[in-house]
Design an enzyme around this catalytic site. Structure first.
Site: not given
Length: 492
Positions: A307, A346, A402
Protein backbone atom coordinates in the site's frame (compact mmCIF):
# COMPACT_ATOMS: atom_id res chain seq x y z
CA UNK A 1 -23.59 23.33 8.51
CA UNK A 2 -22.62 20.83 5.80
CA UNK A 3 -22.72 17.94 8.30
CA UNK A 4 -26.34 18.64 9.25
CA UNK A 5 -27.35 19.10 5.60
CA UNK A 6 -25.97 15.69 4.74
CA UNK A 7 -27.76 14.09 7.68
CA UNK A 8 -31.06 15.54 6.45
CA UNK A 9 -30.38 14.33 2.92
CA UNK A 10 -29.62 10.82 4.17
CA UNK A 11 -32.72 10.82 6.35
CA UNK A 12 -34.92 11.83 3.42
CA UNK A 13 -33.46 9.04 1.33
CA UNK A 14 -34.29 6.45 3.95
CA UNK A 15 -38.01 6.42 3.31
CA UNK A 16 -39.96 3.21 3.67
CA UNK A 17 -40.01 2.74 -0.07
CA UNK A 18 -36.25 3.00 -0.37
CA UNK A 19 -35.59 0.78 2.65
CA UNK A 20 -37.39 -1.98 0.78
CA UNK A 21 -35.61 -1.20 -2.47
CA UNK A 22 -32.93 -3.86 -2.11
CA UNK A 23 -35.08 -6.51 -0.47
CA UNK A 24 -36.15 -9.79 -1.98
CA UNK A 25 -39.23 -9.47 -4.21
CA UNK A 26 -41.97 -11.89 -3.26
CA UNK A 27 -44.66 -10.67 -5.68
CA UNK A 28 -44.73 -10.55 -9.50
CA UNK A 29 -42.78 -7.72 -11.10
CA UNK A 30 -44.05 -5.64 -14.03
CA UNK A 31 -42.13 -5.62 -17.32
CA UNK A 32 -40.77 -2.12 -16.66
CA UNK A 33 -39.72 -2.99 -13.13
CA UNK A 34 -38.03 -6.17 -14.41
CA UNK A 35 -35.39 -3.96 -16.01
CA UNK A 36 -34.23 -2.98 -12.52
CA UNK A 37 -33.99 -6.53 -11.20
CA UNK A 38 -31.83 -9.59 -11.63
CA UNK A 39 -33.23 -13.12 -11.56
CA UNK A 40 -31.27 -15.80 -9.75
CA UNK A 41 -32.15 -19.45 -10.17
CA UNK A 42 -31.00 -21.93 -7.55
CA UNK A 43 -30.28 -25.06 -9.58
CA UNK A 44 -30.23 -27.14 -6.42
CA UNK A 45 -34.00 -26.86 -6.07
CA UNK A 46 -35.15 -25.01 -9.19
CA UNK A 47 -36.42 -21.95 -7.31
CA UNK A 48 -35.98 -18.50 -8.86
CA UNK A 49 -35.67 -15.20 -7.06
CA UNK A 50 -35.90 -11.61 -8.31
CA UNK A 51 -33.51 -9.21 -6.59
CA UNK A 52 -33.86 -5.46 -6.98
CA UNK A 53 -30.93 -3.48 -8.33
CA UNK A 54 -30.13 -0.14 -6.70
CA UNK A 55 -27.11 1.98 -7.61
CA UNK A 56 -25.72 -0.98 -9.58
CA UNK A 57 -25.73 -3.13 -6.44
CA UNK A 58 -27.65 -6.08 -5.06
CA UNK A 59 -28.19 -6.44 -1.34
CA UNK A 60 -25.93 -9.29 -0.21
CA UNK A 61 -28.49 -10.34 2.41
CA UNK A 62 -30.82 -11.37 -0.42
CA UNK A 63 -28.69 -14.46 -0.93
CA UNK A 64 -29.61 -15.69 2.55
CA UNK A 65 -32.98 -16.52 0.99
CA UNK A 66 -31.37 -19.21 -1.19
CA UNK A 67 -31.90 -22.07 1.24
CA UNK A 68 -32.25 -25.81 0.74
CA UNK A 69 -33.98 -26.19 4.08
CA UNK A 70 -35.64 -23.49 6.14
CA UNK A 71 -33.20 -22.00 8.60
CA UNK A 72 -30.02 -23.33 6.99
CA UNK A 73 -28.62 -19.79 6.69
CA UNK A 74 -28.69 -19.54 2.91
CA UNK A 75 -25.75 -18.50 0.78
CA UNK A 76 -22.94 -16.04 1.48
CA UNK A 77 -20.95 -13.98 -1.02
CA UNK A 78 -17.31 -15.09 -1.18
CA UNK A 79 -15.09 -12.16 -2.16
CA UNK A 80 -11.46 -12.35 -0.96
CA UNK A 81 -9.97 -8.88 -0.81
CA UNK A 82 -13.34 -7.16 -1.35
CA UNK A 83 -12.75 -7.06 -5.11
CA UNK A 84 -16.41 -6.52 -5.96
CA UNK A 85 -18.11 -5.75 -2.66
CA UNK A 86 -19.49 -2.32 -1.71
CA UNK A 87 -19.73 -1.92 2.07
CA UNK A 88 -20.69 1.78 2.23
CA UNK A 89 -22.49 4.48 0.32
CA UNK A 90 -20.14 7.45 0.10
CA UNK A 91 -20.32 11.04 -1.13
CA UNK A 92 -16.61 11.82 -0.89
CA UNK A 93 -14.53 10.55 -3.81
CA UNK A 94 -15.57 9.36 -7.26
CA UNK A 95 -13.33 7.19 -9.43
CA UNK A 96 -13.93 5.90 -12.95
CA UNK A 97 -11.01 3.57 -13.47
CA UNK A 98 -11.75 2.85 -17.12
CA UNK A 99 -11.79 6.53 -18.07
CA UNK A 100 -9.07 7.67 -15.66
CA UNK A 101 -11.32 10.04 -13.69
CA UNK A 102 -10.80 11.12 -10.07
CA UNK A 103 -13.01 13.70 -8.37
CA UNK A 104 -13.22 14.96 -4.80
CA UNK A 105 -16.82 15.90 -3.93
CA UNK A 106 -17.45 16.32 -7.67
CA UNK A 107 -14.40 18.50 -8.37
CA UNK A 108 -11.88 17.10 -10.92
CA UNK A 109 -8.54 16.38 -9.32
CA UNK A 110 -6.84 18.32 -12.12
CA UNK A 111 -8.64 21.55 -11.16
CA UNK A 112 -7.94 21.15 -7.46
CA UNK A 113 -4.24 20.45 -8.02
CA UNK A 114 -3.95 23.46 -10.32
CA UNK A 115 -5.97 26.02 -8.39
CA UNK A 116 -6.46 24.95 -4.77
CA UNK A 117 -4.26 24.33 -1.73
CA UNK A 118 -4.11 21.44 0.68
CA UNK A 119 -6.06 22.94 3.60
CA UNK A 120 -8.81 24.08 1.24
CA UNK A 121 -9.03 20.55 -0.18
CA UNK A 122 -9.05 19.19 3.38
CA UNK A 123 -12.05 21.41 4.15
CA UNK A 124 -13.76 20.21 0.98
CA UNK A 125 -13.25 16.52 1.73
CA UNK A 126 -14.30 16.71 5.37
CA UNK A 127 -17.13 19.25 5.12
CA UNK A 128 -18.49 18.55 1.64
CA UNK A 129 -18.10 21.94 -0.05
CA UNK A 130 -15.40 24.46 -0.84
CA UNK A 131 -15.19 27.19 1.83
CA UNK A 132 -15.48 30.91 1.28
CA UNK A 133 -12.57 33.09 2.39
CA UNK A 134 -13.69 33.62 5.98
CA UNK A 135 -14.45 29.90 6.39
CA UNK A 136 -11.06 28.91 4.97
CA UNK A 137 -9.24 31.46 7.14
CA UNK A 138 -11.00 30.17 10.26
CA UNK A 139 -10.38 26.54 9.32
CA UNK A 140 -6.69 27.13 8.56
CA UNK A 141 -6.20 29.11 11.76
CA UNK A 142 -7.73 26.38 13.91
CA UNK A 143 -5.55 23.71 12.34
CA UNK A 144 -2.36 25.75 12.56
CA UNK A 145 -2.99 26.57 16.24
CA UNK A 146 -3.05 22.83 16.97
CA UNK A 147 0.39 22.04 15.59
CA UNK A 148 2.31 21.97 18.89
CA UNK A 149 2.98 18.73 20.75
CA UNK A 150 2.74 18.23 24.50
CA UNK A 151 6.19 18.03 26.08
CA UNK A 152 5.44 14.53 27.37
CA UNK A 153 4.65 13.42 23.82
CA UNK A 154 7.93 14.91 22.62
CA UNK A 155 9.63 13.06 25.47
CA UNK A 156 8.01 9.83 24.32
CA UNK A 157 9.37 10.29 20.79
CA UNK A 158 12.86 10.86 22.17
CA UNK A 159 12.81 7.40 23.78
CA UNK A 160 12.84 5.65 20.40
CA UNK A 161 16.08 4.13 19.15
CA UNK A 162 18.21 6.40 16.98
CA UNK A 163 17.47 4.19 13.96
CA UNK A 164 13.74 3.72 14.59
CA UNK A 165 11.70 3.70 11.40
CA UNK A 166 9.90 7.07 11.05
CA UNK A 167 6.61 5.35 10.24
CA UNK A 168 6.79 3.23 13.37
CA UNK A 169 7.42 6.38 15.38
CA UNK A 170 4.47 8.14 13.75
CA UNK A 171 2.05 5.27 14.34
CA UNK A 172 3.07 4.91 17.98
CA UNK A 173 2.91 8.66 18.62
CA UNK A 174 -0.53 9.08 17.04
CA UNK A 175 -1.83 6.19 19.15
CA UNK A 176 -0.34 7.81 22.25
CA UNK A 177 -1.85 11.15 21.28
CA UNK A 178 -5.29 9.83 22.20
CA UNK A 179 -4.22 9.38 25.82
CA UNK A 180 -3.74 13.15 26.11
CA UNK A 181 -7.41 13.77 25.27
CA UNK A 182 -9.55 11.39 27.38
CA UNK A 183 -12.56 13.64 26.75
CA UNK A 184 -12.39 12.46 23.12
CA UNK A 185 -12.47 8.75 23.98
CA UNK A 186 -15.99 7.29 23.77
CA UNK A 187 -14.92 4.46 26.07
CA UNK A 188 -14.24 7.05 28.80
CA UNK A 189 -16.47 10.00 27.97
CA UNK A 190 -19.55 8.23 26.62
CA UNK A 191 -20.40 6.57 23.34
CA UNK A 192 -22.36 9.49 21.92
CA UNK A 193 -19.75 12.27 22.33
CA UNK A 194 -19.15 12.56 18.60
CA UNK A 195 -22.74 13.55 17.99
CA UNK A 196 -21.38 16.95 18.99
CA UNK A 197 -19.91 18.62 15.93
CA UNK A 198 -17.67 20.77 18.14
CA UNK A 199 -16.13 17.73 19.84
CA UNK A 200 -15.69 16.03 16.49
CA UNK A 201 -14.07 19.04 14.84
CA UNK A 202 -11.65 19.55 17.72
CA UNK A 203 -10.14 16.12 17.07
CA UNK A 204 -9.89 16.88 13.35
CA UNK A 205 -7.99 20.12 14.05
CA UNK A 206 -5.64 18.27 16.37
CA UNK A 207 -4.87 15.36 14.07
CA UNK A 208 -4.46 17.40 10.88
CA UNK A 209 -2.43 20.03 12.75
CA UNK A 210 -0.11 17.72 14.67
CA UNK A 211 0.71 15.10 12.03
CA UNK A 212 3.31 17.26 10.22
CA UNK A 213 4.93 18.05 13.57
CA UNK A 214 5.09 14.37 14.51
CA UNK A 215 6.49 13.53 11.07
CA UNK A 216 9.12 16.28 11.28
CA UNK A 217 10.17 15.15 14.76
CA UNK A 218 10.52 11.56 13.51
CA UNK A 219 12.75 12.81 10.69
CA UNK A 220 14.90 14.96 12.98
CA UNK A 221 15.17 12.07 15.45
CA UNK A 222 16.43 9.83 12.67
CA UNK A 223 19.21 12.23 11.65
CA UNK A 224 20.19 13.11 15.23
CA UNK A 225 19.13 16.75 15.24
CA UNK A 226 17.03 18.62 17.82
CA UNK A 227 13.33 18.88 17.09
CA UNK A 228 12.02 22.15 15.69
CA UNK A 229 8.80 23.75 16.91
CA UNK A 230 6.07 24.85 14.49
CA UNK A 231 5.76 28.38 13.12
CA UNK A 232 2.05 28.95 12.82
CA UNK A 233 2.08 31.98 10.55
CA UNK A 234 3.56 29.83 7.77
CA UNK A 235 1.43 27.76 5.41
CA UNK A 236 0.79 24.07 6.04
CA UNK A 237 3.49 22.60 3.78
CA UNK A 238 5.83 25.57 4.36
CA UNK A 239 5.68 24.98 8.11
CA UNK A 240 6.33 21.26 7.58
CA UNK A 241 9.43 21.90 5.47
CA UNK A 242 10.57 24.51 8.00
CA UNK A 243 10.38 21.99 10.86
CA UNK A 244 12.26 19.43 8.77
CA UNK A 245 15.14 21.58 7.61
CA UNK A 246 15.75 24.60 9.85
CA UNK A 247 19.16 24.58 11.49
CA UNK A 248 20.46 27.78 13.06
CA UNK A 249 19.39 30.28 10.41
CA UNK A 250 17.45 33.13 12.07
CA UNK A 251 15.22 33.73 9.03
CA UNK A 252 15.07 30.33 7.34
CA UNK A 253 12.54 30.15 4.49
CA UNK A 254 11.72 26.90 2.71
CA UNK A 255 12.00 26.84 -1.08
CA UNK A 256 8.60 28.05 -2.43
CA UNK A 257 8.84 25.67 -5.40
CA UNK A 258 9.15 22.73 -3.01
CA UNK A 259 6.32 24.07 -0.83
CA UNK A 260 4.00 24.17 -3.83
CA UNK A 261 5.17 20.78 -5.10
CA UNK A 262 4.46 19.23 -1.71
CA UNK A 263 1.10 21.01 -1.64
CA UNK A 264 0.14 19.34 -4.92
CA UNK A 265 1.41 15.94 -3.81
CA UNK A 266 -0.63 16.25 -0.61
CA UNK A 267 -3.75 17.14 -2.62
CA UNK A 268 -3.27 14.14 -4.91
CA UNK A 269 -2.80 11.76 -1.97
CA UNK A 270 -5.58 13.13 0.24
CA UNK A 271 -8.19 10.50 -0.59
CA UNK A 272 -8.74 7.62 -2.96
CA UNK A 273 -12.08 6.09 -2.12
CA UNK A 274 -12.12 2.88 -0.05
CA UNK A 275 -8.49 1.78 -0.30
CA UNK A 276 -6.87 -0.57 2.22
CA UNK A 277 -6.03 2.04 4.88
CA UNK A 278 -9.34 3.92 4.50
CA UNK A 279 -11.24 0.65 4.82
CA UNK A 280 -9.19 -0.02 7.97
CA UNK A 281 -10.14 3.44 9.29
CA UNK A 282 -13.84 2.73 8.78
CA UNK A 283 -13.52 -0.81 10.13
CA UNK A 284 -11.83 0.28 13.36
CA UNK A 285 -14.13 3.29 13.77
CA UNK A 286 -17.20 1.07 13.45
CA UNK A 287 -16.47 -0.25 16.95
CA UNK A 288 -16.97 3.27 18.32
CA UNK A 289 -13.35 3.95 19.22
CA UNK A 290 -11.66 7.36 19.21
CA UNK A 291 -10.19 8.80 15.98
CA UNK A 292 -6.60 8.69 17.27
CA UNK A 293 -6.76 4.91 17.59
CA UNK A 294 -8.46 4.63 14.21
CA UNK A 295 -5.91 6.87 12.47
CA UNK A 296 -3.03 4.92 14.03
CA UNK A 297 -4.60 1.69 12.78
CA UNK A 298 -5.14 3.12 9.30
CA UNK A 299 -1.52 4.30 9.26
CA UNK A 300 -0.49 0.77 10.19
CA UNK A 301 -2.33 -0.52 7.12
CA UNK A 302 -0.63 2.11 4.96
CA UNK A 303 2.76 1.05 6.35
CA UNK A 304 2.48 -2.22 4.42
CA UNK A 305 4.67 -2.39 1.30
CA UNK A 306 1.70 -3.28 -0.92
CA UNK A 307 0.00 0.00 0.00
CA UNK A 308 2.30 2.77 1.20
CA UNK A 309 5.60 1.37 -0.04
CA UNK A 310 4.94 1.28 -3.77
CA UNK A 311 6.87 4.44 -4.65
CA UNK A 312 9.91 3.07 -2.83
CA UNK A 313 9.68 -0.06 -4.99
CA UNK A 314 9.60 2.13 -8.12
CA UNK A 315 12.74 3.93 -7.01
CA UNK A 316 14.52 0.64 -6.35
CA UNK A 317 13.50 -0.56 -9.83
CA UNK A 318 14.81 2.58 -11.55
CA UNK A 319 18.09 2.35 -9.63
CA UNK A 320 18.38 -1.28 -10.71
CA UNK A 321 17.80 -0.37 -14.38
CA UNK A 322 20.44 2.33 -14.09
CA UNK A 323 20.38 3.84 -17.57
CA UNK A 324 18.16 4.17 -20.63
CA UNK A 325 20.29 1.66 -22.52
CA UNK A 326 19.22 -1.10 -20.13
CA UNK A 327 15.48 -0.55 -20.57
CA UNK A 328 14.89 -2.92 -23.55
CA UNK A 329 16.44 -5.81 -21.63
CA UNK A 330 14.46 -4.92 -18.51
CA UNK A 331 11.20 -4.87 -20.49
CA UNK A 332 12.09 -8.24 -21.97
CA UNK A 333 12.70 -9.59 -18.47
CA UNK A 334 9.31 -8.25 -17.34
CA UNK A 335 7.56 -10.02 -20.21
CA UNK A 336 9.28 -13.28 -19.37
CA UNK A 337 8.28 -12.87 -15.70
CA UNK A 338 11.88 -12.50 -14.55
CA UNK A 339 11.32 -8.95 -13.29
CA UNK A 340 8.37 -6.87 -12.08
CA UNK A 341 7.35 -3.54 -13.59
CA UNK A 342 6.66 -1.30 -10.60
CA UNK A 343 4.57 1.87 -10.77
CA UNK A 344 2.41 0.59 -13.61
CA UNK A 345 -1.12 -0.72 -13.29
CA UNK A 346 -3.68 -0.21 -10.56
CA UNK A 347 -6.43 -2.22 -8.91
CA UNK A 348 -8.97 0.45 -9.97
CA UNK A 349 -7.49 2.33 -12.93
CA UNK A 350 -7.48 0.61 -16.33
CA UNK A 351 -6.32 3.84 -17.91
CA UNK A 352 -3.65 6.44 -17.13
CA UNK A 353 -3.90 7.37 -13.45
CA UNK A 354 -4.90 11.08 -13.56
CA UNK A 355 -2.66 11.78 -10.57
CA UNK A 356 0.38 10.43 -12.44
CA UNK A 357 -0.04 13.00 -15.23
CA UNK A 358 0.01 15.83 -12.69
CA UNK A 359 2.95 14.43 -10.73
CA UNK A 360 4.97 14.05 -13.93
CA UNK A 361 4.68 17.80 -14.51
CA UNK A 362 5.48 18.59 -10.86
CA UNK A 363 8.58 16.41 -11.06
CA UNK A 364 10.07 18.55 -13.81
CA UNK A 365 9.28 21.75 -11.89
CA UNK A 366 11.13 20.39 -8.85
CA UNK A 367 14.10 19.30 -10.95
CA UNK A 368 14.33 22.74 -12.55
CA UNK A 369 14.69 24.19 -9.05
CA UNK A 370 16.99 21.58 -7.51
CA UNK A 371 18.80 20.18 -10.52
CA UNK A 372 17.82 17.21 -12.63
CA UNK A 373 17.49 13.84 -10.93
CA UNK A 374 19.40 11.38 -13.18
CA UNK A 375 16.74 8.71 -12.77
CA UNK A 376 14.06 10.93 -14.35
CA UNK A 377 15.50 10.17 -17.79
CA UNK A 378 15.26 6.46 -17.06
CA UNK A 379 11.67 6.88 -15.82
CA UNK A 380 10.44 8.87 -18.84
CA UNK A 381 12.09 6.50 -21.31
CA UNK A 382 10.69 3.46 -19.49
CA UNK A 383 7.23 5.03 -19.59
CA UNK A 384 7.60 5.79 -23.32
CA UNK A 385 8.71 2.29 -24.26
CA UNK A 386 6.10 0.58 -22.09
CA UNK A 387 3.24 2.66 -23.51
CA UNK A 388 4.38 1.80 -27.04
CA UNK A 389 4.50 -1.92 -26.29
CA UNK A 390 1.35 -3.91 -27.04
CA UNK A 391 2.15 -6.31 -24.19
CA UNK A 392 1.55 -3.59 -21.60
CA UNK A 393 -1.13 -1.65 -23.50
CA UNK A 394 -3.27 -4.76 -24.01
CA UNK A 395 -3.08 -5.42 -20.27
CA UNK A 396 -4.04 -1.81 -19.53
CA UNK A 397 -0.84 -1.18 -17.60
CA UNK A 398 -0.38 2.57 -17.36
CA UNK A 399 1.75 4.66 -14.97
CA UNK A 400 0.16 5.21 -11.56
CA UNK A 401 0.65 7.83 -8.86
CA UNK A 402 3.69 6.05 -7.44
CA UNK A 403 5.73 6.10 -10.65
CA UNK A 404 7.02 9.67 -10.28
CA UNK A 405 6.28 10.60 -6.64
CA UNK A 406 9.30 8.74 -5.26
CA UNK A 407 11.59 10.63 -7.64
CA UNK A 408 10.27 13.94 -6.33
CA UNK A 409 10.75 12.91 -2.71
CA UNK A 410 14.27 11.67 -3.48
CA UNK A 411 15.13 14.96 -5.17
CA UNK A 412 13.83 16.82 -2.11
CA UNK A 413 16.27 14.88 0.06
CA UNK A 414 13.92 12.38 1.71
CA UNK A 415 15.18 8.84 2.29
CA UNK A 416 12.85 6.05 1.22
CA UNK A 417 11.77 5.21 4.77
CA UNK A 418 10.10 8.65 4.97
CA UNK A 419 7.91 7.94 1.93
CA UNK A 420 5.03 6.28 3.86
CA UNK A 421 5.14 9.14 6.38
CA UNK A 422 4.74 11.65 3.55
CA UNK A 423 1.79 9.58 2.34
CA UNK A 424 0.17 9.47 5.79
CA UNK A 425 0.04 13.23 6.40
CA UNK A 426 -2.35 14.01 3.53
CA UNK A 427 -4.21 10.69 3.57
CA UNK A 428 -5.23 11.33 7.18
CA UNK A 429 -7.55 14.03 5.82
CA UNK A 430 -9.29 11.41 3.70
CA UNK A 431 -9.49 9.05 6.66
CA UNK A 432 -11.11 11.78 8.76
CA UNK A 433 -13.57 12.60 5.97
CA UNK A 434 -14.64 8.95 5.97
CA UNK A 435 -14.77 8.96 9.77
CA UNK A 436 -17.19 11.91 9.72
CA UNK A 437 -19.30 10.27 7.01
CA UNK A 438 -19.34 7.03 8.98
CA UNK A 439 -20.57 8.88 12.09
CA UNK A 440 -23.38 10.54 10.14
CA UNK A 441 -24.50 7.49 8.17
CA UNK A 442 -27.72 6.01 9.63
CA UNK A 443 -26.85 2.67 8.02
CA UNK A 444 -23.56 2.40 9.96
CA UNK A 445 -23.06 -0.93 11.72
CA UNK A 446 -20.06 -2.50 13.37
CA UNK A 447 -18.01 -4.25 10.68
CA UNK A 448 -18.30 -8.02 10.99
CA UNK A 449 -17.37 -9.86 7.78
CA UNK A 450 -18.30 -13.52 7.44
CA UNK A 451 -15.91 -16.39 6.78
CA UNK A 452 -16.03 -19.76 5.06
CA UNK A 453 -14.96 -22.30 7.67
CA UNK A 454 -12.94 -25.23 6.29
CA UNK A 455 -11.27 -26.47 9.46
CA UNK A 456 -11.81 -29.65 11.50
CA UNK A 457 -15.49 -30.28 12.10
CA UNK A 458 -15.46 -32.03 15.49
CA UNK A 459 -12.78 -33.55 17.70
CA UNK A 460 -12.75 -34.87 21.26
CA UNK A 461 -10.09 -33.65 23.67
CA UNK A 462 -7.24 -36.17 24.16
CA UNK A 463 -5.01 -36.00 27.28
CA UNK A 464 -1.47 -34.93 26.45
CA UNK A 465 0.08 -38.31 27.24
CA UNK A 466 -2.13 -40.00 24.66
CA UNK A 467 -1.51 -37.68 21.72
CA UNK A 468 0.69 -38.46 18.72
CA UNK A 469 3.18 -35.77 17.60
CA UNK A 470 1.28 -32.78 16.28
CA UNK A 471 1.68 -31.50 12.77
CA UNK A 472 3.42 -28.15 12.96
CA UNK A 473 3.44 -25.20 10.65
CA UNK A 474 6.62 -23.39 9.67
CA UNK A 475 7.75 -22.37 13.18
CA UNK A 476 10.64 -24.82 13.07
CA UNK A 477 11.77 -23.91 9.56
CA UNK A 478 12.94 -20.34 9.98
CA UNK A 479 15.67 -19.15 7.64
CA UNK A 480 19.12 -18.89 9.18
CA UNK A 481 18.87 -15.08 8.94
CA UNK A 482 15.60 -15.09 10.85
CA UNK A 483 17.01 -17.44 13.46
CA UNK A 484 19.99 -15.13 13.97
CA UNK A 485 17.72 -12.10 14.23
CA UNK A 486 15.53 -13.80 16.82
CA UNK A 487 18.55 -14.93 18.82
CA UNK A 488 19.81 -11.34 18.94
CA UNK A 489 16.45 -10.10 20.13
CA UNK A 490 16.11 -12.70 22.85
CA UNK A 491 19.68 -12.21 24.07
CA UNK A 492 19.07 -8.56 25.06
Amino acid sequence: MAHIDRINILANHLSKEEEEENELLTSPVSADKKKETVTVTDNRNGKSYDFKIKNDTINALNFKELQLAKGDGGLMIYDPGFQNTAVVTSYITYIDGDKGILRYRGYPIEELAERSNFLEVAYLLINGNLPNKSQLDGWSNKIMTHTFLHENLVGLMKTFRYDAHPMGMLISTVAALGTFYPEANPALAGGDIFKSENVRNKQIYRIVGKLPTIAACAWRHRIGRPYNTPVNHLGYTENFLYMLDKLSEPDYKPNPVLCRALEILFILHADHELNCSTAAMRHISSSGTDPYTSVAGAAGALYGPSHGGANEAVLDMLIHIGSKENIPQFISDVKSKKKKLMGFGHRIYKNYDPRAKIIRRVAYEVFESLGKEPLIEVATELEKQALEDEYFVSRKLYPNVDFYSGLIYKAMGFPTDMFPVLFTIPRAVGWLAHWVEHLEDPETKIYRPRQVYKGEWFRNYVPIDGRPPAKVRSQDSYSSATTKRYSKVTSH
